[in-house]
Design an enzyme around this catalytic site. Structure first.
Site, PDB file in Angstrom:
ATOM      1  N   ILE A   1       1.072  -1.332   0.074  1.00  0.00           N
ATOM      2  CA  ILE A   1      -0.169   0.154  -0.088  1.00  0.00           C
ATOM      3  C   ILE A   1       0.753   1.279  -0.095  1.00  0.00           C
ATOM      4  O   ILE A   1       1.593   1.413   0.949  1.00  0.00           O
ATOM      5  CB  ILE A   1      -0.994  -0.158   1.303  1.00  0.00           C
ATOM      6  CG1 ILE A   1      -1.824  -1.302   1.262  1.00  0.00           C
ATOM      7  CG2 ILE A   1      -1.817   1.402   1.200  1.00  0.00           C
ATOM      8  CD1 ILE A   1      -2.829  -1.423   2.459  1.00  0.00           C
TER       9      ILE A   1
ATOM     10  N   GLY B   1       8.772   4.544   3.129  1.00  0.00           N
ATOM     11  CA  GLY B   1       7.704   4.515   4.051  1.00  0.00           C
ATOM     12  C   GLY B   1       6.291   3.777   3.733  1.00  0.00           C
ATOM     13  O   GLY B   1       5.914   4.667   2.867  1.00  0.00           O
ATOM     14  N   SER B   2       5.550   2.888   4.168  1.00  0.00           N
ATOM     15  CA  SER B   2       4.462   2.749   3.817  1.00  0.00           C
ATOM     16  C   SER B   2       3.824   1.600   4.645  1.00  0.00           C
ATOM     17  O   SER B   2       4.022   1.341   5.972  1.00  0.00           O
ATOM     18  CB  SER B   2       4.308   2.367   2.507  1.00  0.00           C
ATOM     19  OG  SER B   2       2.839   2.588   1.802  1.00  0.00           O
ATOM     20  N   ARG B   3       3.264   0.580   4.027  1.00  0.00           N
ATOM     21  CA  ARG B   3       2.289  -0.350   4.827  1.00  0.00           C
ATOM     22  C   ARG B   3       2.078  -1.424   3.989  1.00  0.00           C
ATOM     23  O   ARG B   3       1.996  -1.398   2.585  1.00  0.00           O
ATOM     24  CB  ARG B   3       1.075   0.325   5.285  1.00  0.00           C
ATOM     25  CG  ARG B   3      -0.266  -0.629   5.699  1.00  0.00           C
ATOM     26  CD  ARG B   3      -1.306   0.090   6.063  1.00  0.00           C
ATOM     27  NE  ARG B   3      -2.375  -0.544   6.434  1.00  0.00           N
ATOM     28  CZ  ARG B   3      -3.383  -0.004   7.138  1.00  0.00           C
ATOM     29  NH1 ARG B   3      -3.589   1.251   7.514  1.00  0.00           N
ATOM     30  NH2 ARG B   3      -4.534  -0.690   7.500  1.00  0.00           N
TER      31      ARG B   3
END
Length: 233
Positions: A166, A196-198
């Site tokens: 994501i 940076g994320s998910r």
């Protein structure tokens, strides 16, 4: 409408062991940072040169790709990412797998290793790109509203699960070299998200979850849960 996120599905094959301890998608950015550092040192003063070297060092560190020890348990699902578990919940009508599932969300900040690894081996049934927005990846709505790339994988025992990269507020480059029909091994590298994320896991309801909210996990080595034995033949 113009897309800001780039889903890179090039033929980037990570080696069995990281030759340079640097992820291949980072080479371009390291080169750019190196040029900036050289210009800063050559054209600026000591302060500019120090900033340039600091930037170069950070980019090299960000794209680090350390080796990991994969757990031996045959039914163990390993974390696909380094980061913190920010959500564990049962959801209905998953947009990734059919029906209800347990969704485990892992948030990666800019200081985490960003190489993504396969949670459990199996055959890739589907790869789906979802266009979307760029909310902070730590928010609940990011799972359904942010730009993302999802894999649906069927294990040799017949279990089906999903793993979703994501994009976030800052991270707008998703790298994935997986295609439908590919056969994957647990713990192997398969992609990354830059800056940076998910990642979300969509797991069968009979999965025995082994992590807790707020727990820090490591890609490839931390066990997220165990698939139910009923899937085994």
């Amino acid at each position: 409408m113009k897309r800001d996120v780039k889903i890179e599905m090039k033929d980037i094959k990570w080696p069995e062991k990281a030759g340079f301890i640097i992820a291949a998608p980072g080479f371009k950015y390291i080169g750019i940072a190196g040029v900036i550092a050289a210009l800063a040192m050559g054209l600026g003063g000591a302060v500019s040169g120090g900033i340039g070297l600091g930037l170069f060092a950070f980019v090299c560190w960000f794209f680090r790709d350390p080796e990991r020890t994969i757990p031996p348990q045959s039914n163990a699902l390993v974390s696909p990412a380094d980061g913190k578990v920010i959500s564990i919940e049962t959801i209905e009508n998953s947009t990734v797998v059919s029906g209800s599932c347990i969704r485990v969300c892992i948030f990666m900040n800019v200081f985490n290793v960003h190489v993504n690894r396969v949670p459990m081996g199996g055959k890739v049934e589907k790869v789906t790109y979802f266009p979307g927005k760029f909310f902070n990846a730590s928010l609940d709505k990011a799972s359904e509203h942010n730009e993302r790339n999802a894999l649906v994988i069927k294990t040799p025992q017949g279990a089906v699960y999903g793993v979703v990269q994501i994009a976030g507020l800052i991270a707008r480059r998703i790298v994935c070299h997986i295609k439908p029909g590919d056969r994957l091994e647990r713990g192997k590298r398969y992609g990354m998200i830059r800056f940076g994320s998910r990642l979300d896991l969509h797991l069968p309801l009979n999965t025995n979850i082994a992590v807790t909210l707020g727990q820090k996990v490591s890609a490839g080595s931390s066990i997220v849960g165990y698939l139910g034995r009923e899937h085994e033949k």
